[in-house]
Design a protein around this motif. Structure first.
Motif, PDB file in Angstrom:
ATOM      1  N   ASP A  84     -27.785  20.466  44.658  1.00  0.00           N
ATOM      2  CA  ASP A  84     -27.778  20.380  43.353  1.00  0.00           C
ATOM      3  C   ASP A  84     -28.279  18.986  42.695  1.00  0.00           C
ATOM      4  N   GLY A  85     -29.633  18.897  43.478  1.00  0.00           N
ATOM      5  CA  GLY A  85     -30.646  17.729  42.779  1.00  0.00           C
ATOM      6  C   GLY A  85     -29.703  16.373  43.110  1.00  0.00           C
ATOM      7  N   ALA A  86     -29.011  16.200  43.630  1.00  0.00           N
ATOM      8  CA  ALA A  86     -28.257  14.881  43.949  1.00  0.00           C
ATOM      9  C   ALA A  86     -29.249  14.016  44.307  1.00  0.00           C
ATOM     10  N   ARG A  87     -29.070  12.580  43.860  1.00  0.00           N
ATOM     11  CA  ARG A  87     -29.723  11.528  44.424  1.00  0.00           C
ATOM     12  C   ARG A  87     -28.931  10.685  45.458  1.00  0.00           C
ATOM     13  N   LEU A  88     -29.417   9.842  46.127  1.00  0.00           N
ATOM     14  CA  LEU A  88     -28.781   8.897  47.100  1.00  0.00           C
ATOM     15  C   LEU A  88     -27.814   8.269  46.387  1.00  0.00           C
ATOM     16  N   GLN A  89     -28.316   7.474  45.309  1.00  0.00           N
ATOM     17  CA  GLN A  89     -27.110   6.790  44.714  1.00  0.00           C
ATOM     18  C   GLN A  89     -25.921   7.632  44.163  1.00  0.00           C
ATOM     19  N   ASP A  90     -25.905   9.074  44.278  1.00  0.00           N
ATOM     20  CA  ASP A  90     -24.697   9.906  43.925  1.00  0.00           C
ATOM     21  C   ASP A  90     -23.966  10.206  45.321  1.00  0.00           C
ATOM     22  N   VAL A  91     -24.391  10.251  46.273  1.00  0.00           N
ATOM     23  CA  VAL A  91     -23.891  10.186  47.735  1.00  0.00           C
ATOM     24  C   VAL A  91     -23.411   9.455  48.406  1.00  0.00           C
ATOM     25  N   LEU A  92     -24.066   8.130  48.185  1.00  0.00           N
ATOM     26  CA  LEU A  92     -23.825   6.952  49.022  1.00  0.00           C
ATOM     27  C   LEU A  92     -22.685   5.964  48.549  1.00  0.00           C
ATOM     28  N   PRO A  93     -21.908   5.316  49.277  1.00  0.00           N
ATOM     29  CA  PRO A  93     -21.383   4.126  48.634  1.00  0.00           C
ATOM     30  C   PRO A  93     -22.198   3.190  47.785  1.00  0.00           C
ATOM     31  N   ALA A  94     -21.547   2.609  47.011  1.00  0.00           N
ATOM     32  CA  ALA A  94     -22.006   1.746  46.316  1.00  0.00           C
ATOM     33  C   ALA A  94     -22.895   0.508  47.044  1.00  0.00           C
ATOM     34  N   ASP A  95     -21.978   0.011  48.364  1.00  0.00           N
ATOM     35  CA  ASP A  95     -22.609  -1.255  48.986  1.00  0.00           C
ATOM     36  C   ASP A  95     -23.516  -0.769  49.890  1.00  0.00           C
ATOM     37  N   VAL A  96     -23.384   0.711  50.153  1.00  0.00           N
ATOM     38  CA  VAL A  96     -24.455   1.165  51.302  1.00  0.00           C
ATOM     39  C   VAL A  96     -25.749   1.335  50.644  1.00  0.00           C
ATOM     40  N   TYR A  97     -25.741   1.790  49.274  1.00  0.00           N
ATOM     41  CA  TYR A  97     -26.896   2.195  48.447  1.00  0.00           C
ATOM     42  C   TYR A  97     -27.476   0.809  48.200  1.00  0.00           C
ATOM     43  N   GLY A  98     -26.900  -0.142  47.901  1.00  0.00           N
ATOM     44  CA  GLY A  98     -27.463  -1.476  47.553  1.00  0.00           C
ATOM     45  C   GLY A  98     -28.151  -2.119  48.720  1.00  0.00           C
ATOM     46  N   ARG A  99     -27.929  -1.979  49.869  1.00  0.00           N
ATOM     47  CA  ARG A  99     -28.622  -2.268  51.331  1.00  0.00           C
ATOM     48  C   ARG A  99     -29.626  -1.479  51.464  1.00  0.00           C
ATOM     49  N   TRP A 100     -29.768  -0.074  51.077  1.00  0.00           N
ATOM     50  CA  TRP A 100     -30.628   0.909  50.971  1.00  0.00           C
ATOM     51  C   TRP A 100     -31.675   0.358  50.214  1.00  0.00           C
ATOM     52  N   GLN A 101     -31.416   0.203  48.979  1.00  0.00           N
ATOM     53  CA  GLN A 101     -32.396  -0.174  48.171  1.00  0.00           C
ATOM     54  C   GLN A 101     -33.407  -1.529  48.228  1.00  0.00           C
ATOM     55  N   ALA A 102     -32.478  -2.615  48.904  1.00  0.00           N
ATOM     56  CA  ALA A 102     -33.418  -3.725  49.277  1.00  0.00           C
ATOM     57  C   ALA A 102     -34.278  -3.334  50.561  1.00  0.00           C
TER      58      ALA A 102
END
Length: 225
Positions: free
Chosen positions: A124-142
């Motif tokens: 459904d076109g979801a992004r990683l930000q939509d499916v990952l916990p906020a702290d995990v996504y923050g580490r992913w971005q870095a």
């Protein structure tokens, strides 16, 4: 000259005028410009690495040698295989690296192609930000900014595929690679010495492969029970 020794020498020079005030005032010592000090040259030492770790397992007259496999390893690394060659050459059988193989069969695989297309994308076109916990996504971005860079497409991939992409980019940037040099070399030595090679891969045949694929890719099909 180590940093500790340099500091001790500098302090001894500073205290000399105070000790000599009863006689004559010496000329002030010139200031040391740390920036003007020559930068130590970088020395790169190259050589052959020792072979893999080896464990001996024995029972009675039977002996089994277990080789350790390492990954990741430096790219284009050379290692000394003399001991491995000797042990493999005098063996009667070599058990290859274990693993799991999920098989569909050739013709059944062809029927799965439409279902597998786009499997790496989030439903459904979801992004990683939509499916990952906020702290995990923050580490992913870095880490993404450090190793992958500005790639918006990876943001739409499932976490498993995005993590694999990040791992590959991180290994490449640090001069590493997933390396099968040890297992490949052992297999080559065994073939040259006419030693029997035995696969230890567990083959799993799915009864309903299309159903399994549909459960991961709801956009491509709807499985009816």
């Amino acid at each position: 000259m180590s940093k500790r020794y340099a500091c001790a020498l500098f302090l001894s020079v500073v205290t000399l005028p105070a000790l000599a005030q009863t006689t004559a005032q010496p000329e002030p010592a010139p200031a040391v410009d740390a920036a003007a000090e020559p930068v130590p040259a970088t020395v790169v030492v190259e050589g052959r690495r020792p072979g893999p770790g080896v464990w001996k397992v024995s029972k009675g007259d039977h002996v089994m040698w277990v080789f350790g496999l390492y990954s990741p390893l430096p790219q284009k690394m050379e290692w000394d295989s003399a001991r491995v060659e000797g042990l493999v050459a005098k063996s009667q059988e070599v058990l290859l690296q274990p693993g799991i193989n999920i098989g569909f069969g050739f013709f059944r695989s062809l029927t799965l192609i439409p279902t597998m297309i786009g499997l790496e994308k989030n439903p459904d076109g979801a992004r990683l930000q939509d499916v990952l916990p906020a702290d995990v996504y923050g580490r992913w971005q870095a880490l993404k900014g450090k190793y992958i860079g500005a790639d918006d497409g990876v943001e739409r991939e499932r976490p498993f595929f995005a993590a694999e992409k990040l791992l590959q980019a991180g290994l490449a940037k640090n001069g590493l690679a997933r390396n099968g040099a040890v297992s490949d070399r052992i297999e080559k030595i065994a073939k040259q010495s006419n030693v029997k090679l035995t696969s230890t891969v567990l083959a799993i045949e799915l009864d309903e492969p299309r159903r399994a694929a549909c459960s991961m890719n709801s956009r491509k099909c709807r499985w009816k029970t």
